[in-house]
Scaffold this active site. Sequence first.
Site, PDB file in Angstrom:
ATOM      1  N   GLU A 162      -9.944  -3.957  -1.183  1.00  0.00           N
ATOM      2  CA  GLU A 162      -8.539  -3.617  -1.379  1.00  0.00           C
ATOM      3  C   GLU A 162      -7.788  -4.621  -2.253  1.00  0.00           C
ATOM      4  OE1 GLU A 162      -6.747  -2.845   2.428  1.00  0.00           O
ATOM      5  OE2 GLU A 162      -8.039  -1.120   2.802  1.00  0.00           O
ATOM      6  N   GLU A 360     -13.601   2.312   5.333  1.00  0.00           N
ATOM      7  CA  GLU A 360     -12.670   2.097   6.448  1.00  0.00           C
ATOM      8  C   GLU A 360     -11.906   3.389   6.722  1.00  0.00           C
ATOM      9  OE1 GLU A 360      -9.889  -1.192   6.083  1.00  0.00           O
ATOM     10  OE2 GLU A 360     -11.443  -2.497   5.281  1.00  0.00           O
TER      11      GLU A 360
HETATM   12  C1  GBH Z   1      -6.897  -2.128   5.799  1.00  0.00           C
HETATM   13  O1  GBH Z   1      -5.838  -2.125   4.902  1.00  0.00           O
HETATM   14  C2  GBH Z   1      -7.507  -3.493   5.787  1.00  0.00           C
HETATM   15  O2  GBH Z   1      -8.657  -3.513   4.944  1.00  0.00           O
HETATM   16  C3  GBH Z   1      -7.869  -4.022   7.143  1.00  0.00           C
HETATM   17  O3  GBH Z   1      -8.119  -5.394   7.047  1.00  0.00           O
HETATM   18  C4  GBH Z   1      -6.758  -3.706   8.116  1.00  0.00           C
HETATM   19  O4  GBH Z   1      -6.978  -4.290   9.355  1.00  0.00           O
HETATM   20  C5  GBH Z   1      -6.692  -2.222   8.245  1.00  0.00           C
HETATM   21  O5  GBH Z   1      -6.494  -1.623   7.011  1.00  0.00           O
HETATM   22  C6  GBH Z   1      -5.591  -1.736   9.181  1.00  0.00           C
HETATM   23  O6  GBH Z   1      -4.329  -2.068   8.681  1.00  0.00           O
HETATM   24  O7  GBH Z   1       1.943   0.966   0.485  1.00  0.00           O
HETATM   25  O8  GBH Z   1       3.342  -1.005   0.393  1.00  0.00           O
HETATM   26  O9  GBH Z   1       3.948   0.807   1.846  1.00  0.00           O
HETATM   27  C7  GBH Z   1      -4.857  -1.164   5.133  1.00  0.00           C
HETATM   28  C8  GBH Z   1      -4.174  -0.709   3.878  1.00  0.00           C
HETATM   29  C9  GBH Z   1      -2.142  -1.007   2.771  1.00  0.00           C
HETATM   30  C10 GBH Z   1      -2.217   0.469   4.622  1.00  0.00           C
HETATM   31  C11 GBH Z   1      -0.671  -1.078   2.887  1.00  0.00           C
HETATM   32  C12 GBH Z   1      -0.707   0.433   4.711  1.00  0.00           C
HETATM   33  C13 GBH Z   1       1.313   0.143   3.503  1.00  0.00           C
HETATM   34  C14 GBH Z   1       1.950  -0.751   2.483  1.00  0.00           C
HETATM   35  N1  GBH Z   1      -2.741  -0.759   4.057  1.00  0.00           N
HETATM   36  N2  GBH Z   1      -0.146   0.162   3.407  1.00  0.00           N
HETATM   37  S1  GBH Z   1       2.847   0.058   1.187  1.00  0.00           S
END
Ligand code: GBH
Length: 454
Positions: A162, A360
């Site tokens: 990511e 994931e």
């Molecule tokens: C994953 O990322 C991670 O890889 C992991 O480490 C984590 O524990 C897991 O998810 C659960 O959270 O687009 O600015 O409104 C999650 C990806 C990216 C999802 C940001 C929520 C919201 C931010 N995340 N997104 S935004």
Amino acid sequence: MTFPTGFLWGAATASYQVEGGVREGGRGPSVWDTFAAVPGKVAGGASGEIACDHYHRYAADIGLLADLGLGAYRFSVAWPRVMPDGRTPSAAGLAFYDRLVDELLRRDVVPVLTLYHWDLPQALEDAGGWPLRDTASRFAEYAVVVHDALGDRVDQWTTINEPFCAAFLGYGSGVHAPGVQDYDTALVAAHHLLLAHGLATRALTSRARPGHEFSLALNFAPALPDGTSPAHLEAARKFDGIHNRFFLDPVLGRGYPPDVLADVAGHGGRFAASVRDGDTDTIAAAIDWLGVNYYAPARVTPLADPLAPSNCPLPGLRGLDVLPGAGPLTAFGWEQSPSTLTSLLERLSAESGLPLVVAENGASFVDKVVSGRVHDAARVNYFLEHLHAVHAAIRAGADVRGYFAWSLLDNFEWAMGYTQRFGLIHVDFETQVRTVKDSGRFLGRVARANALPE
Ligand code: GBH
């Protein structure tokens, strides 16, 4: 409802979220140790100092995973364990991953190794971090050190998890380490993260043994326009552009999407200057599969004032709102939309022609241990629906090779600390007692059958 032969069923974790042992084996500090120590940055003032104590309990945790019937473990290597100062290899640090990999193989579990899941050595952040081009070269050197040590036993390699989060949350909104808030800087960091992926992929490909496969994992949030007007479609284009295509397109060899470059042009211009001749070729280094991290879609709607700042803080987003999710939400407030996973996998398969791995997928819910059981029916349902969605994509022709639940264990959920539980296995963070949840048993049954229940 059978899955293809050889389909990989697994669960995922990340080093800083589960390991703890942050001062053991000579590990150096990471940006997350530093960030978590700043009051107000992490819910409850929590940190990964102990987390799931996986550093000591990895063998028992792998035992639980194997006993459930899962055949693969996606884990990440902590760069500051392997290189405490970001540059000098540590035999003691590498030895931990030696033990971990040997235990996985002893239990017939396929190791799927991610080189970077956000725990940058603090020394490299002090030198400039991802906004510094040199960090990409340091990453490629680190990748080679890990590959030299474990390449005799690990076939499945993922460079970076990511880059969106590492760049835009780490250096843009600042809700993740190192907590910088500057979108021009975040865009430069994004480029260097992608460059790091390309440099490392090239370096590892040139040293690969037969059977080695290389990949990266991107997080996708498909944009669902909350209406059909041209303004709605424009809002969806913008969100999809910066969230998804900005990372996917260069990896697939198409370079940065011109419409997104136009959207972000107002951010000061350091991004454009950071992209040097040859970088797009480097980033397009051939990969064997694409890791797809999917949790939820984003419902987007235009704002009447096209210059109004978006409530979704990402570079290049103006004049749009990201609305609360519809229908039953997870504890995090995320929408549950399995059909979006089907369309995402179909889209990625058509655009990339690559094998895909769901690296994931999962959901946080409030869990309770009652008489040694966790009846997490909502999570069982989340997995059931999303696995149906994966199966539908495969039926439609997508080459999906595996599915990894996020996460094996309840763990340190970044800025949310220990307040969001994603595990197949419940962790009592006071006692470190593990309790397998119903969802863990469910996924194990599916894995053993390589099929969904009728
Ligand atoms: C994953 O990322 C991670 O890889 C992991 O480490 C984590 O524990 C897991 O998810 C659960 O959270 O687009 O600015 O409104 C999650 C990806 C990216 C999802 C940001 C929520 C919201 C931010 N995340 N997104 S935004």
